[in-house]
Design an enzyme around this catalytic site. Structure first.
Site, mmCIF file in Angstrom:
data_model
loop_
_atom_site.group_PDB
_atom_site.id
_atom_site.type_symbol
_atom_site.label_atom_id
_atom_site.label_comp_id
_atom_site.label_asym_id
_atom_site.label_seq_id
_atom_site.Cartn_x
_atom_site.Cartn_y
_atom_site.Cartn_z
ATOM 1 N N MET A 16 54.347 65.088 -19.882
ATOM 2 C CA MET A 16 54.581 66.305 -19.088
ATOM 3 C C MET A 16 55.359 66.010 -17.814
ATOM 4 O O MET A 16 56.290 66.734 -17.454
ATOM 5 C CB MET A 16 53.246 66.964 -18.736
ATOM 6 C CG MET A 16 52.516 67.554 -19.911
ATOM 7 S SD MET A 16 53.426 68.906 -20.700
ATOM 8 C CE MET A 16 53.152 70.240 -19.556
ATOM 9 N N GLY A 17 54.966 64.937 -17.109
ATOM 10 C CA GLY A 17 55.616 64.612 -15.836
ATOM 11 C C GLY A 17 57.097 64.332 -16.023
ATOM 12 O O GLY A 17 57.946 64.832 -15.264
ATOM 13 N N ASN A 35 55.508 56.122 -11.110
ATOM 14 C CA ASN A 35 54.654 55.945 -12.280
ATOM 15 C C ASN A 35 53.904 54.623 -12.171
ATOM 16 O O ASN A 35 54.415 53.656 -11.591
ATOM 17 C CB ASN A 35 55.499 55.938 -13.563
ATOM 18 C CG ASN A 35 54.668 56.285 -14.778
ATOM 19 O OD1 ASN A 35 54.087 57.371 -14.833
ATOM 20 N ND2 ASN A 35 54.587 55.377 -15.731
ATOM 21 N N SER A 132 51.893 75.630 -18.696
ATOM 22 C CA SER A 132 51.738 75.768 -20.147
ATOM 23 C C SER A 132 53.084 75.757 -20.852
ATOM 24 O O SER A 132 54.084 76.210 -20.305
ATOM 25 C CB SER A 132 51.022 77.068 -20.498
ATOM 26 O OG SER A 132 50.936 77.184 -21.898
ATOM 27 N N LYS A 186 44.787 79.183 -16.293
ATOM 28 C CA LYS A 186 45.285 78.284 -17.348
ATOM 29 C C LYS A 186 44.173 77.990 -18.371
ATOM 30 O O LYS A 186 44.418 77.923 -19.576
ATOM 31 C CB LYS A 186 45.798 76.970 -16.715
ATOM 32 C CG LYS A 186 46.175 75.891 -17.736
ATOM 33 C CD LYS A 186 47.462 76.194 -18.455
ATOM 34 C CE LYS A 186 47.675 75.519 -19.793
ATOM 35 N NZ LYS A 186 47.779 74.092 -19.852
ATOM 36 N N HIS A 189 43.854 80.970 -20.513
ATOM 37 C CA HIS A 189 45.029 80.966 -21.406
ATOM 38 C C HIS A 189 44.735 80.085 -22.613
ATOM 39 O O HIS A 189 44.969 80.457 -23.756
ATOM 40 C CB HIS A 189 46.260 80.445 -20.649
ATOM 41 C CG HIS A 189 47.406 80.078 -21.552
ATOM 42 N ND1 HIS A 189 47.418 78.904 -22.289
ATOM 43 C CD2 HIS A 189 48.544 80.728 -21.871
ATOM 44 C CE1 HIS A 189 48.519 78.865 -23.019
ATOM 45 N NE2 HIS A 189 49.219 79.955 -22.777
ATOM 46 N N ASN A 190 44.207 78.901 -22.363
ATOM 47 C CA ASN A 190 43.957 77.971 -23.462
ATOM 48 C C ASN A 190 42.830 78.451 -24.375
ATOM 49 O O ASN A 190 42.867 78.221 -25.587
ATOM 50 C CB ASN A 190 43.662 76.568 -22.910
ATOM 51 C CG ASN A 190 44.930 75.890 -22.417
ATOM 52 O OD1 ASN A 190 45.933 76.553 -22.167
ATOM 53 N ND2 ASN A 190 44.899 74.592 -22.262
ATOM 54 N N GLU A 193 44.393 80.863 -26.540
ATOM 55 C CA GLU A 193 45.212 80.083 -27.495
ATOM 56 C C GLU A 193 44.331 79.577 -28.648
ATOM 57 O O GLU A 193 44.724 79.678 -29.822
ATOM 58 C CB GLU A 193 45.842 78.913 -26.721
ATOM 59 C CG GLU A 193 46.651 77.941 -27.538
ATOM 60 C CD GLU A 193 47.088 76.746 -26.680
ATOM 61 O OE1 GLU A 193 47.628 76.959 -25.570
ATOM 62 O OE2 GLU A 193 46.869 75.598 -27.104
#
Ligand code: NDP
Length: 475
Positions: A16-17, A35, A132, A186, A189-190, A193
């Site tokens: 994601m990053g 990182n 998302s 979020k 939302h999941n 989902e």
């Protein structure tokens, strides 16, 4: 050390990053990357052509902080939980007053509330931000749910709006409320989902076990449904999933994938939070439970040996135009009920925590970029615009008509599946919720009588004000 100052920093360049950093870089922002294994930051710059030239890799946390313009915007994209706290503790001694730390992982919103409180005693700011859309969303436009101080959002929006998904030109990002609001949204939302995916899987179960269709035939059906009311990313990818062939066996790939799915993090939390709030999000809860049962594959096989499996069962389903229409309508109706439950959880949390969540705005920013993106969310946006924050979407006039039109199909599909032994945990939960929620006279009068008998818990009466206890006969 690099001489370029970066507009924003991303700490944690995993799936994601890295994609979020590239998205920002592509929009013209200079992004500092940090990182745990620093090579990843250099690879991100070197492997991504012109876009990579806007990435400034750093070797140490000190260099990372020094590379950022002030006030610093620092996005954490590391696994949720204690690692976020550890990384924050590591970076805070290097920050200046006014700097902003943004946790963009899938945090438990309770952690976000805790962190927000702790940061309030420092000269820094903290933002809990739900993102998302998975890997592709992060790269090309996610849906972004922001929680924290509203004035801080104005510093972020100049970057978040360009990188977010757009629905007919409107950015799918918004400030939703203080502290944990973004991560809570979020989470729900999941949960939605999970419910959406489970309901699709149940209809797939009817197509496969009730109608005996091949994966290719089912793919065509889902592709057709994607052209109407069910049109959504999840229905679209279902058609793609079913059409794909396994390069090793030549069989449809879905036919060789093990039927076991995990449930963790945000999906599970959505059911827990619904229970804590006393909101019946039964379809979401059923979807979380169904994944749990699915993961016990050996136990299921043992039970099938004792009772017989549904494999080979053919119910009273028909693959003709009317039969398929009934399945489509049932799925559409259950979907309305599941989303109504998810929004009811948001509404209850908003009231309990004083968040004043903008429900219409939430539906608006879910219209593109996120996994549940769909035409249907535009309908929800318009329902909230027309009727204000209704207690439950099932009260919105547009949905009343649609549920009335689809109710019989849902009832028939659930009933036929029950007779055939095809499990429908989420669709049946949606139907039962609907029947329960629209029944003016329920049955917990009996429950209250029992509680009063064995525990003197008292009860209210329909015909008199006050609290009552009855001297029941001794048992
Ligand atoms: P990845 O596993 O791909 O990346 C994790 C990143 O965190 C890597 O940069 C890793 O560094 C770093 N990291 C791991 N452990 C530590 C540690 N102990 N100390 C410091 N850095 C560490 O995860 P994702 O990118 O998929 O997920 C990141 C967050 O985004 C999670 O909260 C996830 O739930 C959330 N999310 C994920 C989505 C997805 O579709 N994958 C969608 C939406 C949110 P290193 O490279 O050195 O291992």
């Amino acid at each position: 050390m690099s001489e370029r100052l970066a507009d924003i920093g991303v700490l944690g360049l995993g799936t994601m990053g890295a994609n979020l950093a590239l998205n920002m870089a592509e929009k013209g922002f200079v992004v500092a990357g940090s990182n745990r294994t620093a090579e990843k930051a250099y690879a991100l710059r070197d492997d991504n052509g012109a876009v990579g030239q806007n990435i400034v890799p750093t070797d140490s946390i000190e260099q990372f902080v020094a590379t950022l313009k002030t006030p610093r915007l620092i996005v954490f994209m590391v696994p949720a939980g204690p690692i976020v706290d550890e990384e924050m503790q590591r970076i805070m001694p290097l920050l200046s007053p006014g700097d902003i730390m943004i946790d963009a992982g899938n945090a438990d919103f309770n952690d976000t509330v805790r962190r927000s409180k702790a940061i309030a005693d420092t000269p820094f700011h903290f933002v809990g931000m739900g993102v998302s859309g998975g890997e592709l969303g992060a790269r090309h436009g996610p849906s972004i749910m922001v929680g924290g101080e509203e004035q801080v959002y104005s510093l972020l929006s100049k970057i978040l709006e360009p990188i977010s998904a757009k629905y007919q030109g409107t950015p799918c990002v918004a400030w939703l409320g203080p502290d944990g609001a973004g991560h809570f949204v979020k989470t729900i939302h999941n949960g939605i989902e999970y419910a959406d995916m489970q309901m699709i899987a149940e209809i797939y179960g009817i197509l496969r076990d009730g109608l005996g269709l091949s994966a290719g035939e089912m793919s065509d059906i889902f592709a057709d449904w994607n052209s109407r009311g069910l049109s959504s990313y999840l229905i679209e990818i279902t058609a793609v999933n079913l059409a794909e062939k396994d390069p090793d066996s030549g069989k449809p790939l879905v036919d060789v994938i093990a039927d076991e799915a995990g449930q963790k993090g945000t999906g599970r939390w959505s059911a827990i939070e619904a229970q804590k709030l006393g909101v019946g999000a039964t379809t979401i809860e059923a979807a979380v439970s169904a994944r749990g049962i699915s993961s016990r594959r050996k136990e299921r096989a043992a039970t099938a040996a004792l009772y017989g499996s549904v494999a080979g069962v053919r119910g009273d389903f028909h693959p003709d135009k009317d039969g398929l229409k009934e399945l489509e309508q049932a799925l559409e109706t259950a979907k309305i009920i599941a989303y109504a439950q998810g929004f009811a959880v948001l509404s209850a949390a908003s009231e309990e925590r004083g968040w004043n969540l903008p429900l219409g705005e939430i539906a608006r920013i879910w219209r593109a970029g996120c996994i549940i993106r769909s035409q249907f969310l535009d309908d929800i946006t318009r329902a909230y615009e027309a009727s204000g924050p209704a207690a439950n979407l099932l009260h919105a006039p547009q949905f009343v008509e649609r549920v009335k039109a689809g109710e019989t199909a849902l009832r028939r599909v659930v009933a036929k599946a029950a007779l055939a032994g095809i499990p429908m945990p989420a669709l049946a939960a949606a139907l039962s919720y609907f029947d329960d929620y629209r029944r003016a006279r329920g049955t917990t009068n009996l429950t209250q009588a029992q509680r009063d008998l064995f525990g003197a818990h008292t009860f209210h009466r329909l015909d008199q004000e006050g609290v009552f206890h009855h001297q029941w006969p001794a048992v």
